[in-house]
Design a protein around this motif. Structure first.
Motif, PDB file in Angstrom:
ATOM      1  N   LYS A  28       1.419  17.527  36.244  1.00 21.63           N
ATOM      2  CA  LYS A  28       1.119  16.145  36.574  1.00 21.63           C
ATOM      3  C   LYS A  28      -0.384  15.911  36.621  1.00 21.63           C
ATOM      4  CE  LYS A  28       2.142  12.565  40.000  1.00 21.63           C
ATOM      5  NZ  LYS A  28       2.825  11.682  39.043  1.00 21.63           N
ATOM      6  N   SER A  29      -0.846  14.902  35.876  1.00 24.06           N
ATOM      7  CA  SER A  29      -2.230  14.437  35.831  1.00 24.06           C
ATOM      8  C   SER A  29      -3.173  15.338  35.043  1.00 24.06           C
ATOM      9  CB  SER A  29      -2.802  14.202  37.235  1.00 24.06           C
ATOM     10  OG  SER A  29      -3.466  12.949  37.283  1.00 24.06           O
ATOM     11  N   ASP A  41      16.212  15.653  28.726  1.00 22.22           N
ATOM     12  CA  ASP A  41      17.051  15.897  29.894  1.00 22.22           C
ATOM     13  C   ASP A  41      17.261  14.580  30.639  1.00 22.22           C
ATOM     14  OD1 ASP A  41      17.116  18.627  29.318  1.00 22.22           O
ATOM     15  OD2 ASP A  41      15.352  19.034  30.560  1.00 22.22           O
ATOM     16  N   ALA A  42      18.183  14.569  31.572  1.00 21.11           N
ATOM     17  CA  ALA A  42      18.400  13.363  32.373  1.00 21.11           C
ATOM     18  C   ALA A  42      17.157  13.005  33.172  1.00 21.11           C
ATOM     19  CB  ALA A  42      19.595  13.561  33.302  1.00 21.11           C
ATOM     20  N   THR A  43      16.327  14.009  33.490  1.00 23.79           N
ATOM     21  CA  THR A  43      15.117  13.797  34.282  1.00 23.79           C
ATOM     22  C   THR A  43      13.913  13.434  33.430  1.00 23.79           C
ATOM     23  OG1 THR A  43      14.776  16.183  34.176  1.00 23.79           O
ATOM     24  CG2 THR A  43      15.828  15.314  36.166  1.00 23.79           C
ATOM     25  N   GLY A  44      14.064  13.425  32.090  1.00 28.12           N
ATOM     26  CA  GLY A  44      12.959  13.126  31.182  1.00 28.12           C
ATOM     27  C   GLY A  44      12.859  14.195  30.113  1.00 28.12           C
ATOM     28  N   LEU A  45      11.722  14.270  29.438  1.00 29.29           N
ATOM     29  CA  LEU A  45      11.522  15.306  28.434  1.00 29.29           C
ATOM     30  C   LEU A  45      11.425  16.666  29.119  1.00 29.29           C
ATOM     31  CD1 LEU A  45       8.929  13.641  26.017  1.00 29.29           C
ATOM     32  CD2 LEU A  45      11.434  13.483  26.012  1.00 29.29           C
ATOM     33  N   ALA A  46      11.975  17.691  28.473  1.00 27.74           N
ATOM     34  CA  ALA A  46      11.972  19.033  29.059  1.00 27.74           C
ATOM     35  C   ALA A  46      10.558  19.465  29.419  1.00 27.74           C
ATOM     36  CB  ALA A  46      12.594  20.017  28.072  1.00 27.74           C
ATOM     37  N   GLN A  47      10.401  19.955  30.637  1.00 24.18           N
ATOM     38  CA  GLN A  47       9.132  20.444  31.198  1.00 24.18           C
ATOM     39  C   GLN A  47       8.104  19.352  31.484  1.00 24.18           C
ATOM     40  OE1 GLN A  47      10.493  22.873  28.627  1.00 24.18           O
ATOM     41  NE2 GLN A  47      11.334  23.643  30.546  1.00 24.18           N
ATOM     42  N   ASP A  48       8.473  18.096  31.368  1.00 19.87           N
ATOM     43  CA  ASP A  48       7.511  17.040  31.667  1.00 19.87           C
ATOM     44  C   ASP A  48       7.329  16.906  33.179  1.00 19.87           C
ATOM     45  OD1 ASP A  48       5.853  14.807  30.612  1.00 19.87           O
ATOM     46  OD2 ASP A  48       7.169  13.619  31.898  1.00 19.87           O
ATOM     47  N   ARG A  49       6.070  16.962  33.624  1.00 16.54           N
ATOM     48  CA  ARG A  49       5.720  16.862  35.040  1.00 16.54           C
ATOM     49  C   ARG A  49       6.566  17.813  35.894  1.00 16.54           C
ATOM     50  NH1 ARG A  49       4.567  12.076  31.765  1.00 16.54           N
ATOM     51  NH2 ARG A  49       2.753  11.059  32.699  1.00 16.54           N
ATOM     52  N   GLU A  50       6.797  19.017  35.390  1.00 20.13           N
ATOM     53  CA  GLU A  50       7.567  20.004  36.149  1.00 20.13           C
ATOM     54  C   GLU A  50       6.680  20.763  37.131  1.00 20.13           C
ATOM     55  OE1 GLU A  50      10.784  23.600  35.404  1.00 20.13           O
ATOM     56  OE2 GLU A  50      10.366  22.160  33.811  1.00 20.13           O
ATOM     57  N   TRP A  51       5.364  20.758  36.877  1.00 22.61           N
ATOM     58  CA  TRP A  51       4.400  21.402  37.772  1.00 22.61           C
ATOM     59  C   TRP A  51       3.481  20.334  38.366  1.00 22.61           C
ATOM     60  CZ3 TRP A  51       6.136  23.601  33.284  1.00 22.61           C
ATOM     61  CH2 TRP A  51       6.574  24.939  33.324  1.00 22.61           C
ATOM     62  N   MET A  52       2.901  20.624  39.520  1.00 21.29           N
ATOM     63  CA  MET A  52       2.029  19.653  40.176  1.00 21.29           C
ATOM     64  C   MET A  52       0.993  20.395  41.015  1.00 21.29           C
ATOM     65  SD  MET A  52       3.199  16.377  42.507  1.00 21.29           S
ATOM     66  CE  MET A  52       3.793  17.326  43.929  1.00 21.29           C
ATOM     67  N   VAL A  53      -0.223  19.859  41.039  1.00 21.41           N
ATOM     68  CA  VAL A  53      -1.294  20.401  41.857  1.00 21.41           C
ATOM     69  C   VAL A  53      -1.288  19.676  43.201  1.00 21.41           C
ATOM     70  CG1 VAL A  53      -3.774  20.858  42.007  1.00 21.41           C
ATOM     71  CG2 VAL A  53      -2.634  20.845  39.764  1.00 21.41           C
ATOM     72  N   VAL A  54      -1.362  20.452  44.285  1.00 23.57           N
ATOM     73  CA  VAL A  54      -1.312  19.861  45.626  1.00 23.57           C
ATOM     74  C   VAL A  54      -2.467  20.379  46.470  1.00 23.57           C
ATOM     75  CG1 VAL A  54       1.196  19.567  45.555  1.00 23.57           C
ATOM     76  CG2 VAL A  54       0.224  21.671  46.528  1.00 23.57           C
ATOM     77  N   ALA A 162       7.056  13.079  37.973  1.00 21.23           N
ATOM     78  CA  ALA A 162       6.531  11.838  37.395  1.00 21.23           C
ATOM     79  C   ALA A 162       6.338  10.815  38.506  1.00 21.23           C
ATOM     80  CB  ALA A 162       7.492  11.310  36.341  1.00 21.23           C
ATOM     81  N   ASP A 163       5.570   9.759  38.228  1.00 25.81           N
ATOM     82  CA  ASP A 163       5.308   8.777  39.272  1.00 25.81           C
ATOM     83  C   ASP A 163       6.589   8.179  39.844  1.00 25.81           C
ATOM     84  OD1 ASP A 163       2.614   9.142  39.362  1.00 25.81           O
ATOM     85  OD2 ASP A 163       2.075   7.303  38.311  1.00 25.81           O
ATOM     86  N   GLY A 164       7.638   8.082  39.035  1.00 28.34           N
ATOM     87  CA  GLY A 164       8.857   7.537  39.628  1.00 28.34           C
ATOM     88  C   GLY A 164      10.070   7.491  38.728  1.00 28.34           C
ATOM     89  N   TYR A 165       9.878   7.689  37.411  1.00 28.65           N
ATOM     90  CA  TYR A 165      10.980   7.506  36.470  1.00 28.65           C
ATOM     91  C   TYR A 165      10.898   8.556  35.364  1.00 28.65           C
ATOM     92  CZ  TYR A 165      11.210   3.273  39.141  1.00 28.65           C
ATOM     93  OH  TYR A 165      11.300   2.412  40.196  1.00 28.65           O
ATOM     94  N   PHE A 270       1.171  -1.687  31.438  1.00 23.50           N
ATOM     95  CA  PHE A 270       1.063  -1.191  30.061  1.00 23.50           C
ATOM     96  C   PHE A 270       2.133  -0.124  29.899  1.00 23.50           C
ATOM     97  CE2 PHE A 270      -0.374   0.836  26.286  1.00 23.50           C
ATOM     98  CZ  PHE A 270      -1.335   0.028  25.667  1.00 23.50           C
ATOM     99  N   GLY A 271       3.141  -0.407  29.069  1.00 24.10           N
ATOM    100  CA  GLY A 271       4.250   0.518  28.886  1.00 24.10           C
ATOM    101  C   GLY A 271       5.380   0.230  29.852  1.00 24.10           C
ATOM    102  N   MET A 272       6.556   0.818  29.534  1.00 18.22           N
ATOM    103  CA  MET A 272       7.732   0.631  30.379  1.00 18.22           C
ATOM    104  C   MET A 272       8.291   1.978  30.807  1.00 18.22           C
ATOM    105  SD  MET A 272       8.572  -2.590  30.958  1.00 18.22           S
ATOM    106  CE  MET A 272      10.327  -2.514  31.347  1.00 18.22           C
ATOM    107  N   ASN A 273       8.575   2.077  32.112  1.00 15.69           N
ATOM    108  CA  ASN A 273       9.315   3.229  32.609  1.00 15.69           C
ATOM    109  C   ASN A 273      10.770   3.093  32.177  1.00 15.69           C
ATOM    110  OD1 ASN A 273       7.270   2.692  35.332  1.00 15.69           O
ATOM    111  ND2 ASN A 273       7.275   4.665  34.297  1.00 15.69           N
ATOM    112  N   ALA A 274      11.376   4.193  31.754  1.00  7.22           N
ATOM    113  CA  ALA A 274      12.741   4.138  31.235  1.00  7.22           C
ATOM    114  C   ALA A 274      13.582   5.262  31.827  1.00  7.22           C
ATOM    115  CB  ALA A 274      12.734   4.244  29.707  1.00  7.22           C
ATOM    116  N   ILE A 275      14.898   5.038  31.834  1.00 11.15           N
ATOM    117  CA  ILE A 275      15.859   6.039  32.284  1.00 11.15           C
ATOM    118  C   ILE A 275      16.802   6.374  31.135  1.00 11.15           C
ATOM    119  CG2 ILE A 275      15.707   5.330  34.697  1.00 11.15           C
ATOM    120  CD1 ILE A 275      18.319   3.791  34.327  1.00 11.15           C
ATOM    121  N   VAL A 276      17.492   7.486  31.271  1.00  9.75           N
ATOM    122  CA  VAL A 276      18.391   7.979  30.223  1.00  9.75           C
ATOM    123  C   VAL A 276      19.815   7.538  30.535  1.00  9.75           C
ATOM    124  CG1 VAL A 276      19.240  10.026  29.019  1.00  9.75           C
ATOM    125  CG2 VAL A 276      16.885   9.972  29.898  1.00  9.75           C
ATOM    126  N   LEU A 277      20.408   6.768  29.634  1.00 10.22           N
ATOM    127  CA  LEU A 277      21.800   6.350  29.786  1.00 10.22           C
ATOM    128  C   LEU A 277      22.757   7.252  29.018  1.00 10.22           C
ATOM    129  CD1 LEU A 277      21.635   2.447  29.482  1.00 10.22           C
ATOM    130  CD2 LEU A 277      21.461   3.873  31.533  1.00 10.22           C
TER     131      LEU A 277
END
Length: 297
Positions: A28-29, A41-54, A162-165, A270-277
């Motif tokens: 992420k970021s 995947d149902a959660t988005g593209l495989a490995q997308d935002r799977e890691w995050m710095v905290v 991801a930020d939310g979707y 700018f852009g649209m958040n989308a879900i997988v149907l």
């Protein structure tokens, strides 16, 4: 929902185009990885935002406060199960989490979720580059992070960090229009990398994704159906040059002139958040055809 056939969705389509680009953002970021093909995947593209710095309290870090994050280039190895990181002035680092990675409660926006700490070595690497004490976590796949039902309605969607979707969709034409506006005002060349989209669509008018009720993609395994659910409101990140991490107001100034969105109380979008149907598990590829139905109020 019943699986849709390509013939059925193509017949009822209002617009048609193709996938121009696919982008995965493993951390992420941090910088994105353009891929020719990727599993959906149902959660988005495989490995997308799977890691995050905290930070030490488990709160996520982003380019908003640490713009140098954009210079960290992830690399996916062994089918996406192993992460490597590169950055200017740093030795390439292959993440080797402990055999028993500690579970940690972490915070991303208003959500508290569980992540697997990736160990001291990568924490030291990131802390040295970013100049702040931080650690890397990987999303706990045994858990879910639900998306807001305010926007997904009757669909119980979820995502990782991801930020939310699950997905962010935009059009190549939107990038072209913005670049022309910025350059006509005397600004630098800008491109869609600043907007961190997963799917960039060609053949549609600029921002036509704003008006899609659904979009369908023909893959070799069947039809993928996505639903754009929420306009993506924009923070200062698009003002950060992904090549240098330098920031200027050229992009936000240009967007303010034409992208105030009444659906989001006048915020810039700018852009649209989308879900997988439909179609989780299928493989998306650059060049695949897509069609969509417009939403009419």
């Amino acid at each position: 929902m019943a699986a849709a056939s390509w013939d059925a969705v193509e017949t009822s389509a209002d617009v048609q185009g193709r996938i121009a680009q696919l982008w995965v953002y493993p951390v992420k970021s941090c910088a994105g990885v353009q891929v020719p093909a990727v599993r959906l995947d149902a959660t988005g593209l495989a490995q997308d935002r799977e890691w995050m710095v905290v930070d030490p309290e488990g709160v996520f870090l982003t380019q908003r406060s640490h713009p140098r994050m954009v210079l960290i280039q992830p690399e996916l190895l062994d089918g996406g199960e192993v992460l490597a990181l590169q950055a200017p002035g740093q030795v390439r680092h292959v993440v080797q989490p402990p055999a028993e990675a500690a579970l940690q409660q972490v915070e991303v926006w208003d959500d508290r979720v569980t992540g697997h700490d990736q160990g001291d070595a990568v924490a030291g690497w990131l802390s040295a580059f970013l100049g702040t004490d931080c650690r890397l976590v990987r999303f706990d796949r045994s858990r879910q992070r639900p998306c807001s039902r305010k926007w997904t309605g009757d669909v119980a969607a979820s995502t990782f960090f991801a930020d939310g979707y699950p997905l962010l969709v935009t059009t190549a034409a939107a990038g072209t229009e913005l670049a022309e506006r910025v350059q006509s005002a005397g600004g630098p060349h800008v491109d869609l990398l600043r907007f961190r989209a997963n799917l960039v669509l060609d053949g549609l008018e600029a921002h036509e994704e704003d008006h899609l009720a659904q979009l369908h993609i023909r893959t070799t395994g069947g039809v993928v159906t996505l639903r754009p659910v929420k306009p993506c409101t924009r923070c200062p990140i698009p003002d950060i040059d992904p090549a240098t991490a330098a920031s200027s107001l050229d992009v936000s100034t240009a967007l303010a002139a034409y992208r105030a969105d009444a659906r989001m109380d006048g915020a810039i979008t700018f852009g649209m958040n989308a879900i997988v149907l439909q179609g989780a598990g299928l493989v998306l590829e650059a060049g695949q055809p897509m069609v969509g139905e417009l939403a009419f109020d």
